[in-house]
Scaffold this motif. Structure first.
Motif, PDB file in Angstrom:
ATOM      1  N   GLU A 163       0.874  -1.179   0.000  1.00 35.20           N
ATOM      2  CA  GLU A 163       0.000   0.000   0.000  1.00 35.20           C
ATOM      3  C   GLU A 163       0.908   1.224   0.000  1.00 35.20           C
ATOM      4  OE1 GLU A 163      -2.755   0.578   3.316  1.00 35.20           O
ATOM      5  OE2 GLU A 163      -3.663  -1.352   2.819  1.00 35.20           O
ATOM      6  N   ASP A 173      -3.737  13.500   9.401  1.00 30.47           N
ATOM      7  CA  ASP A 173      -3.453  12.178   9.985  1.00 30.47           C
ATOM      8  C   ASP A 173      -2.158  12.238  10.795  1.00 30.47           C
ATOM      9  OD1 ASP A 173      -5.634  10.854   8.783  1.00 30.47           O
ATOM     10  OD2 ASP A 173      -4.502  10.589   6.921  1.00 30.47           O
ATOM     11  N   SER A 206      -2.627   8.478   0.213  1.00 32.30           N
ATOM     12  CA  SER A 206      -3.851   8.928   0.884  1.00 32.30           C
ATOM     13  C   SER A 206      -3.579   9.511   2.285  1.00 32.30           C
ATOM     14  CB  SER A 206      -4.834   7.752   1.002  1.00 32.30           C
ATOM     15  OG  SER A 206      -4.243   6.759   1.794  1.00 32.30           O
ATOM     16  N   ILE A 207      -2.315   9.586   2.666  1.00 38.38           N
ATOM     17  CA  ILE A 207      -2.001  10.152   3.989  1.00 38.38           C
ATOM     18  C   ILE A 207      -2.136  11.685   3.928  1.00 38.38           C
ATOM     19  CG2 ILE A 207      -0.191  10.383   5.782  1.00 38.38           C
ATOM     20  CD1 ILE A 207      -1.071   7.527   5.408  1.00 38.38           C
ATOM     21  N   SER A 208      -2.773  12.244   4.945  1.00 38.97           N
ATOM     22  CA  SER A 208      -2.907  13.707   4.967  1.00 38.97           C
ATOM     23  C   SER A 208      -2.109  14.287   6.130  1.00 38.97           C
ATOM     24  CB  SER A 208      -4.379  14.092   5.120  1.00 38.97           C
ATOM     25  OG  SER A 208      -4.820  13.711   6.411  1.00 38.97           O
ATOM     26  N   SER A 231     -12.424   8.816   6.887  1.00 38.77           N
ATOM     27  CA  SER A 231     -11.390   9.665   6.280  1.00 38.77           C
ATOM     28  C   SER A 231     -10.064   8.937   6.153  1.00 38.77           C
ATOM     29  CB  SER A 231     -11.176  10.929   7.108  1.00 38.77           C
ATOM     30  OG  SER A 231     -12.403  11.516   7.411  1.00 38.77           O
ATOM     31  N   SER A 232      -9.718   8.125   7.146  1.00 41.45           N
ATOM     32  CA  SER A 232      -8.471   7.362   7.007  1.00 41.45           C
ATOM     33  C   SER A 232      -8.444   6.161   7.937  1.00 41.45           C
ATOM     34  CB  SER A 232      -7.248   8.243   7.238  1.00 41.45           C
ATOM     35  OG  SER A 232      -7.393   8.954   8.413  1.00 41.45           O
ATOM     36  N   LYS A 233      -7.743   5.132   7.465  1.00 38.47           N
ATOM     37  CA  LYS A 233      -7.507   3.916   8.250  1.00 38.47           C
ATOM     38  C   LYS A 233      -6.016   3.630   8.139  1.00 38.47           C
ATOM     39  CE  LYS A 233      -9.932   1.087   5.292  1.00 38.47           C
ATOM     40  NZ  LYS A 233     -10.760   1.847   4.384  1.00 38.47           N
ATOM     41  N   LEU A 234      -5.384   3.434   9.256  1.00 36.82           N
ATOM     42  CA  LEU A 234      -3.941   3.168   9.235  1.00 36.82           C
ATOM     43  C   LEU A 234      -3.625   2.057  10.213  1.00 36.82           C
ATOM     44  CD1 LEU A 234      -2.541   6.781   9.453  1.00 36.82           C
ATOM     45  CD2 LEU A 234      -1.802   5.105   7.795  1.00 36.82           C
ATOM     46  N   ARG A 261      -9.991   7.378  11.426  1.00 38.78           N
ATOM     47  CA  ARG A 261     -10.473   8.759  11.568  1.00 38.78           C
ATOM     48  C   ARG A 261     -11.721   8.875  10.716  1.00 38.78           C
ATOM     49  NH1 ARG A 261      -9.472  13.624   8.804  1.00 38.78           N
ATOM     50  NH2 ARG A 261      -7.827  12.781   7.479  1.00 38.78           N
TER      51      ARG A 261
END
Ligand code: NAP
Ligand code: HSE
Length: 435
Positions: free
Chosen positions: A229, A238, A233-235, A424-427, A355
């Motif tokens: 991956e 985050d 897509s990281i902001s 919005s995000s998954k990490l 998030r």
């Protein structure tokens, strides 16, 4: 006594090829004392002879665009492949080994795909096939895994093995840049290639993880076995939230030897800010290794660039020269004597950072908890951020360890829930396995 001269053929005179030419020249005066002989480049294969002639000043070196002239030259003992890719480079390496030449390469694409076959071919011919520079450029890691650390059962090899993405994430962290801005800066400064896909999508790191896992666990892992991956897509948000919770975000390559098989993946992960890998910044690389005897060791340095990468290539070339002098070539070849299964990503277990924007009304969090419980997702930490946008609340969650397949199912269902406006995000959150 006359000094023995071992002749080498260089395939490719780009960034690393030019570095190797320079480093061998810089070593010339003490090479005999150091390794007992002189290694001299006799021929260089290029596409554009005129361009190469401007870089090479020695009148004794022949520059050619005919590969047969280099590989079939009986005076040449070592072929140094620095073209890259899995096309002509694979053909030339195979031809070189078949012709009885030792091979040194920095080609991670090829080693991650066909390393097993090439090592078998080298063994059949009693030749050296070395590729220290293929992982983390100037950092010694393949030889340490195969030699210095051979007295261990390795549990885990984890690292930051891509300088471009580490530079981008560092700028996003330190200068609050968004991904596109940091990528533009990486391109302007020459860290990112014209087409940065392989770096940004985690493919370059995935190839290195395949090579590391094979060397560490004595079992062949190819690039196709590695889940990847990227960091697109990281902001910056985050990263900010992660830091508030005591974590940094890094593109990590992870290889883990578990009882149910090898886990091999590359993805952006949250890592505790107190972990030594969290402080590896800019374009630096580092590999963190855990073995049953040595416990934890970290290797740190320049993972790319003309001279750092050439340092690793020339180290291999000197090793081959020493083996030729001692008549012990092929001494350390393929070390994959096991056939361990590779785990599917869905069967790995990690903690997750999530998030999302949810409806700001009573009962929403309880609904989410019910859904999570159905898929064995338990919550370790939950924070409702102050931010309120269009009747939505922003919620940040860190889960306990959960099977990835279960987490994915929970996420699909959560995304369809009318109370959830946006995930919005998954990490993944890196487990701190330090001993
Ligand atoms: P590069 O600068 O693009 O150099 C490749 C060279 O190969 C160029 O000089 C190119 O010639 C030549 N070439 C391409 N096709 C050829 C052909 N058919 N016949 C003869 N020559 C040919 O690449 P690099 O950065 O030096 O990388 C070389 C290898 O090292 C790759 O496997 C790479 O993954 C690996 N590596 C690189 C780094 C790094 O920091 N750059 C670090 C670790 C590992 P033209 O100039 O005519 O195109
Ligand atoms: N493109 C790689 C990096 C260097 O950014 O680390 C070559 O392995």
């Amino acid at each position: 006594m006359e000094t023995k001269i071992i002749k080498a053929g260089l395939l490719g005179l780009g960034t690393v090829g030019t570095g190797v030419y320079k480093v061998l020249k810089a070593q010339e005066s003490e090479m005999t004392a150091k390794i007992g002989c002189q290694v001299r480049i006799k021929k260089i294969l290029v596409r554009d002879i005129e361009k190469a002639s401007r870089k090479v000043t020695d009148p004794d070196i022949v520059i050619t665009d005919r590969w047969e002239d280099v590989i079939n030259d009986p005076e040449i003992s070592i072929i140094i492949e620095l073209i890259g890719g899995t096309g002509v480079a694979r053909r030339y390496i195979e031809e070189a080994l078949k012709a009885g030449r030792h091979v040194v390469t920095a080609n991670k694409d090829l080693v991650a795909q066909d390393g097993g076959m090439l090592l078998d071919l080298a063994k059949e011919k009693n030749l050296d096939f070395l590729f220290e520079a293929a992982v983390a450029g100037g950092i010694p890691i393949i030889r340490p895994l195969k030699q210095c650390l051979a007295g261990n059962h390795m549990a885990e090899v984890m690292g930051i093995v891509n300088g471009t993405t580490n530079f981008i994430l560092t700028r996003m962290t330190k200068d609050n840049m968004e991904f596109s801005e940091a990528l533009a800066l990486a391109t302007e400064l020459g860290y990112a290639e014209a087409d940065p896909t392989a770096d940004v999508e985690g493919l370059d790191a995935g190839r290195k993880v395949a090579i590391l896992a094979s060397a560490a666990f004595n079992s062949r892992v190819t690039f196709d076995d590695v889940y990847t991956e990227g960091i697109g897509s990281i902001s910056a948000k985050d990263i900010r939230y992660a830091r508030e919770m005591g974590y940094d975000i890094k593109l990590l390559g992870v290889a883990r030897n578990t009882e149910s098989g090898i886990e091999a993946y590359v993805c952006p992960m949250m890592i505790s800010s107190s972990h030594p890998l969290a402080s590896v910044n800019d374009s630096y690389n580092a590999v963190f290794v855990t073995g049953d005897a040595v416990q934890d060791v970290m290797f740190f340095g320049r993972g790319a660039g003309e001279l750092p990468t050439a340092s690793a290539v020339v180290g291999d070339v000197f090793d081959v020269a020493r083996n030729i002098l001692a008549d012990c070539c092929g001494r350390i070849g393929c070390t994959c004597y096991k056939q361990l299964p590779i785990k599917k990503m869905a069967d790995t277990r990690n903690r997750y950072f999530l998030r999302m924007k949810v409806e700001d009304r009573c009962g929403v969090l309880a609904e989410m908890m019910t859904l999570f419980t159905r898929y064995n997702v338990s919550i370790e930490q939950m924070i409702q951020k102050d931010t309120k946008i269009e009747d939505c609340a922003e919620v940040v969650i860190i889960t306990d360890e959960v099977r990835e397949g279960d987490f994915r199912t929970a996420m699909r269902e959560l995304a369809e829930s009318p109370s959830v406006r946006k995930i919005s995000s998954k990490l993944r959150v890196c487990a701190d396995t330090r001993r």
